[in-house]
Design an enzyme around this catalytic site. Sequence first.
Site, PDB file in Angstrom:
ATOM      1  CD  GLU A  10      39.319  44.181  41.179  1.00 22.01           C
ATOM      2  OE1 GLU A  10      39.807  44.416  42.283  1.00 22.01           O
ATOM      3  OE2 GLU A  10      39.259  45.008  40.266  1.00 22.01           O
ATOM      4  CG  HIS A 309      42.082  42.067  38.952  1.00 24.56           C
ATOM      5  ND1 HIS A 309      42.805  42.612  39.982  1.00 24.56           N
ATOM      6  CD2 HIS A 309      41.566  43.118  38.290  1.00 24.56           C
ATOM      7  CE1 HIS A 309      42.726  43.931  39.947  1.00 24.56           C
ATOM      8  NE2 HIS A 309      41.986  44.274  38.909  1.00 24.56           N
TER       9      HIS A 309
HETATM   10  P1  AMP Z   1      41.910  47.086  37.189  1.00 24.34           P
HETATM   11  O1  AMP Z   1      42.336  47.151  38.641  1.00 24.34           O
HETATM   12  O2  AMP Z   1      40.550  46.497  37.046  1.00 24.34           O
HETATM   13  O3  AMP Z   1      42.115  48.355  36.467  1.00 24.34           O
HETATM   14  O4  AMP Z   1      42.911  45.994  36.473  1.00 24.34           O
HETATM   15  C1  AMP Z   1      44.317  46.068  36.676  1.00 24.34           C
HETATM   16  C2  AMP Z   1      45.053  45.067  35.783  1.00 24.34           C
HETATM   17  O5  AMP Z   1      46.449  45.268  35.951  1.00 24.34           O
HETATM   18  C3  AMP Z   1      44.821  43.589  36.112  1.00 24.34           C
HETATM   19  O6  AMP Z   1      44.864  42.840  34.914  1.00 24.34           O
HETATM   20  C4  AMP Z   1      46.010  43.242  36.996  1.00 24.34           C
HETATM   21  O7  AMP Z   1      46.366  41.861  36.980  1.00 24.34           O
HETATM   22  C5  AMP Z   1      47.090  44.072  36.348  1.00 24.34           C
HETATM   23  N1  AMP Z   1      48.183  44.393  37.287  1.00 24.34           N
HETATM   24  C6  AMP Z   1      48.115  45.144  38.411  1.00 24.34           C
HETATM   25  N2  AMP Z   1      49.312  45.196  39.029  1.00 24.34           N
HETATM   26  C7  AMP Z   1      50.174  44.453  38.288  1.00 24.34           C
HETATM   27  C8  AMP Z   1      51.559  44.091  38.404  1.00 24.34           C
HETATM   28  N3  AMP Z   1      52.316  44.512  39.426  1.00 24.34           N
HETATM   29  N4  AMP Z   1      52.092  43.266  37.460  1.00 24.34           N
HETATM   30  C9  AMP Z   1      51.344  42.828  36.435  1.00 24.34           C
HETATM   31  N5  AMP Z   1      50.042  43.135  36.262  1.00 24.34           N
HETATM   32  C10 AMP Z   1      49.450  43.925  37.171  1.00 24.34           C
END
Ligand code: AMP
Length: 342
Positions: A10, A309
Amino acid sequence: MIHIDGSLGEGGGQVLRTALGLSAATGQPFRIDRIRAQRSRPGLQRQHLAAVLAAAEVCGARVDGAALGSASVTFRPGTARAGDYRFAIGSAGSTTLVLQTVLPPLLTAAGDSTVALSGGTHNPMAPPSDFLQLAFAPLLRRMGARLDLQLLRHGFAPGGGGTLAARIAPPSPWRPLDLRERDRAGLLRARALLAALPEHVGRRELDTLLQRLGRDLLSPEMTHIESVDADGPGNALVVELPAAAATEVVTAVGERGLRAEAVAGRAADEILAFVRADVPVGAHLQDQLLIPIALAGGGAFRTVAPTPHMTTNAQIVERFLPVRFRFAEDRPASWLVTAAAP
Ligand code: AMP
């Protein structure tokens, strides 16, 4: 010293946050290069820098490379200490992502902690506080730990200014999580949060959602418009899908230039995919569960197709903890994730 390639899979902030949290929890030093190499603005942005500094404070780490824009960080942790912490992320940087970074060390420290965070509480691309509160925390509780959250003020991008308070109690002992079936689903509840925005924005979101999901899934009495105070305008559509096993929370965050119908459309797509799969764990919870499951020494859950992710996070977690994750599509569109000692 564990070496992490920040561009792995990712290639976003999660690679860094997972490494920080597990380094602080286990005492293993690491170096990460090519931080967030797959993002349009790579390197440490303000929120990631805040996560590095927060993790360092919790475990008394020596850190090289903690500067805005930095592509490499070397992190030499001390011992994680329970305590009362305050982290100001600045502007609308995500409070929930910084909280998740310090969670592993505070769940393994001796004693309870409190964490007060200021910044964004409802950001795009991050768990909203409702998600941690309603979906993530109850599962931690099942695993023997406690995470109690209080949203004191909402924070939306770009205004920020939200505040979130957390109380954390380590487990004694950890219990493995078993979440393989989605049973006894409750009624869906949808809330359109509005800060300094006209009511029709929320109305149109809820109408679109009702139309897309149909009466069988969502009834009008279970939809609400909630006016909230914040520094500047903001909007999020938060949908709770309760079940006996675990509540899922699907959120779509409004952005300037994005129509209310499009915000609701995103949430509807995710809800329909989740409901069709008939699994207990949705697309966002799946990656976030890997860390507590690994700390607990094992577990199993059923979910929708693995996201980048989750597969990326699994690789990072396996670098720090004695665990191997397996993903198997053993029913159509339904995946069993298991974690066990290698
Ligand atoms: P990164 O994009 O690497 O900064 O990681 C983003 C994190 O936020 C990951 O753990 C995603 O699963 C989480 N995430 C993004 N959007 C949501 C959402 N709508 N609800 C819950 N978790 C989210």
